[in-house]
Enzyme design. Structure first.
Site, PDB file in Angstrom:
ATOM      1  CB  SER A 140     -80.324 -95.892 -45.834  1.00  0.00           C
ATOM      2  OG  SER A 140     -80.390 -94.569 -45.355  1.00  0.00           O
ATOM      3  CE1 TYR A 155     -85.700 -96.354 -45.859  1.00  0.00           C
ATOM      4  CE2 TYR A 155     -84.135 -94.923 -44.734  1.00  0.00           C
ATOM      5  CZ  TYR A 155     -84.538 -95.597 -45.864  1.00  0.00           C
ATOM      6  OH  TYR A 155     -83.770 -95.529 -47.018  1.00  0.00           O
TER       7      TYR A 155
HETATM    8  P1  NDP Z   1     -88.775 -94.653 -54.237  1.00  0.00           P
HETATM    9  O1  NDP Z   1     -89.787 -94.436 -53.163  1.00  0.00           O
HETATM   10  O2  NDP Z   1     -88.579 -93.604 -55.265  1.00  0.00           O
HETATM   11  O3  NDP Z   1     -89.036 -96.047 -54.962  1.00  0.00           O
HETATM   12  C1  NDP Z   1     -89.232 -97.187 -54.201  1.00  0.00           C
HETATM   13  C2  NDP Z   1     -89.471 -98.356 -55.114  1.00  0.00           C
HETATM   14  O4  NDP Z   1     -89.676 -99.521 -54.293  1.00  0.00           O
HETATM   15  C3  NDP Z   1     -90.732 -98.189 -55.969  1.00  0.00           C
HETATM   16  O5  NDP Z   1     -90.512 -98.773 -57.228  1.00  0.00           O
HETATM   17  C4  NDP Z   1     -91.761 -98.987 -55.183  1.00  0.00           C
HETATM   18  O6  NDP Z   1     -92.837 -99.460 -55.960  1.00  0.00           O
HETATM   19  C5  NDP Z   1     -90.890-100.137 -54.724  1.00  0.00           C
HETATM   20  N1  NDP Z   1     -91.521-100.949 -53.682  1.00  0.00           N
HETATM   21  C6  NDP Z   1     -92.062-100.569 -52.518  1.00  0.00           C
HETATM   22  N2  NDP Z   1     -92.578-101.624 -51.863  1.00  0.00           N
HETATM   23  C7  NDP Z   1     -92.360-102.714 -52.646  1.00  0.00           C
HETATM   24  C8  NDP Z   1     -92.651-104.085 -52.540  1.00  0.00           C
HETATM   25  N3  NDP Z   1     -93.325-104.582 -51.499  1.00  0.00           N
HETATM   26  N4  NDP Z   1     -92.244-104.911 -53.529  1.00  0.00           N
HETATM   27  C9  NDP Z   1     -91.571-104.433 -54.603  1.00  0.00           C
HETATM   28  N5  NDP Z   1     -91.311-103.134 -54.778  1.00  0.00           N
HETATM   29  C10 NDP Z   1     -91.676-102.288 -53.812  1.00  0.00           C
HETATM   30  O7  NDP Z   1     -87.406 -94.901 -53.449  1.00  0.00           O
HETATM   31  P2  NDP Z   1     -85.886 -94.723 -53.886  1.00  0.00           P
HETATM   32  O8  NDP Z   1     -85.727 -95.028 -55.302  1.00  0.00           O
HETATM   33  O9  NDP Z   1     -85.424 -93.435 -53.340  1.00  0.00           O
HETATM   34  O10 NDP Z   1     -85.212 -95.846 -52.972  1.00  0.00           O
HETATM   35  C11 NDP Z   1     -84.711 -97.077 -53.487  1.00  0.00           C
HETATM   36  C12 NDP Z   1     -83.895 -97.715 -52.390  1.00  0.00           C
HETATM   37  O11 NDP Z   1     -82.840 -96.829 -51.992  1.00  0.00           O
HETATM   38  C13 NDP Z   1     -84.712 -98.000 -51.115  1.00  0.00           C
HETATM   39  O12 NDP Z   1     -84.314 -99.230 -50.558  1.00  0.00           O
HETATM   40  C14 NDP Z   1     -84.330 -96.841 -50.207  1.00  0.00           C
HETATM   41  O13 NDP Z   1     -84.479 -97.166 -48.848  1.00  0.00           O
HETATM   42  C15 NDP Z   1     -82.868 -96.644 -50.586  1.00  0.00           C
HETATM   43  N6  NDP Z   1     -82.339 -95.328 -50.253  1.00  0.00           N
HETATM   44  C16 NDP Z   1     -82.838 -94.204 -50.832  1.00  0.00           C
HETATM   45  C17 NDP Z   1     -82.306 -92.970 -50.501  1.00  0.00           C
HETATM   46  C18 NDP Z   1     -82.766 -91.700 -51.123  1.00  0.00           C
HETATM   47  O14 NDP Z   1     -82.264 -90.622 -50.721  1.00  0.00           O
HETATM   48  N7  NDP Z   1     -83.679 -91.733 -52.081  1.00  0.00           N
HETATM   49  C19 NDP Z   1     -81.239 -92.833 -49.485  1.00  0.00           C
HETATM   50  C20 NDP Z   1     -80.780 -94.091 -48.958  1.00  0.00           C
HETATM   51  C21 NDP Z   1     -81.319 -95.282 -49.333  1.00  0.00           C
HETATM   52  P3  NDP Z   1     -94.226 -98.604 -56.157  1.00  0.00           P
HETATM   53  O15 NDP Z   1     -93.948 -97.609 -57.248  1.00  0.00           O
HETATM   54  O16 NDP Z   1     -95.229 -99.638 -56.534  1.00  0.00           O
HETATM   55  O17 NDP Z   1     -94.520 -97.932 -54.853  1.00  0.00           O
END
Ligand code: NDP
Length: 232
Positions: A140, A155
């Site tokens: 990020s 984060y």
């Molecule tokens: P979401 O919160 O929409 O989704 C996160 C996902 O990660 C969910 O499927 C969640 O599962 C899963 N997750 C959380 N903890 C675990 C774990 N211990 N093991 C396996 N899966 C896990 O986030 P985004 O889709 O927005 O983000 C995806 C990636 O992109 C992240 O790494 C985030 O930091 C990065 N990112 C996102 C940005 C944004 O603007 N959205 C910007 C920059 C980076 P569950 O449904 O069970 O909670």
């Protein structure tokens, strides 16, 4: 044989977006989710050809879960071509470093840093053996050392650490055929990004998939957004 790709945290948000794009590109995809039911529901709702789609339960904060998933992949395919370390959490949106709940920051590090780290340790040998692989660490802009905003300390620090992990892993993997990069998807409309974010899931996923599809002489050990280098 097809290229096999595994995506963590893929039951919603960017992970699910990446799964869709990789299926469209012809990859065999292992959609993983820490929750069996949520993962299977996500698959049921996917409006796409699912012939090359597999599911595995995977909690990246659990060594036991990672080992189980590795055994399944190794037995089923005997190889892995692509690992997208996408799963991430952001507990501390409204905190700052002076008041941050350190237990929450610790949990954030477990998922955002140690999850990808252990996944890479486990799956890299499978890629190295084949002389081919792509590891994409979903980072990020919040993790850039040029980011001076005071919010989201846990984060941001977890993503800065993930960037350094990318450098360390890439240094070791030089010449192996396994290309390892960190990627920012931009600010994306997911549960984490919120509805005001300027990018769709498809646009954010595109930035991640770019690092999956780079050629053998493509970049290694860098930090990118939309294929363009970012400052660490
Ligand atoms: P979401 O919160 O929409 O989704 C996160 C996902 O990660 C969910 O499927 C969640 O599962 C899963 N997750 C959380 N903890 C675990 C774990 N211990 N093991 C396996 N899966 C896990 O986030 P985004 O889709 O927005 O983000 C995806 C990636 O992109 C992240 O790494 C985030 O930091 C990065 N990112 C996102 C940005 C944004 O603007 N959205 C910007 C920059 C980076 P569950 O449904 O069970 O909670």
């Amino acid at each position: 044989m097809d290229q096999i790709a595994l995506v963590t945290g893929a039951n919603r948000g960017l992970g699910l977006g990446v799964v869709k794009k990789l299926l469209q590109l012809g990859y065999t995809v292992i959609l993983t989710s820490r929750d069996q039911v949520k993962g299977q529901e996500a698959i049921e709702e996917l409006d796409i050809d699912k012939n090359k789609l597999y599911f595995q339960q995977l909690d990246v904060s659990s060594s036991e879960s990672i080992n189980r998933c590795f055994d399944w992949v190794n037995t089923k395919f005997g190889k892995l071509d692509v690992l997208v370390n996408n799963a991430g959490i952001n507990y501390d949106t409204w905190q700052n470093a002076m008041n941050a709940d350190l237990q929450e920051c610790h949990k954030t590090m477990m998922v955002n840093l140690f999850g990808p780290w252990e996944m890479a340790q486990k799956f890299y040998p499978l890629m190295e053996k084949n002389g081919f692989g792509r590891i994409v660490n979903v980072s990020s802009g919040a993790g850039s050392l040029t980011n001076e905003e005071i919010g989201t300390p846990g984060y941001s620090i977890s993503k800065a650490a993930l960037n350094m992990l990318t450098i360390k892993l890439a240094g070791q993997a030089k010449g192996s055929g396994v290309l390892i990069n960190a990627v920012s998807p931009g600010w994306v409309r997911t549960d984490m990004g919120g509805e005001d974010a300027d990018r769709s899931i498809a646009e954010g996923a595109e930035s991640i998939v770019w690092a999956v599809t780079i050629p053998d002489d493509g970049p290694h050990g860098g930090f990118f957004k939309d294929g363009k280098r970012l400052n660490w």
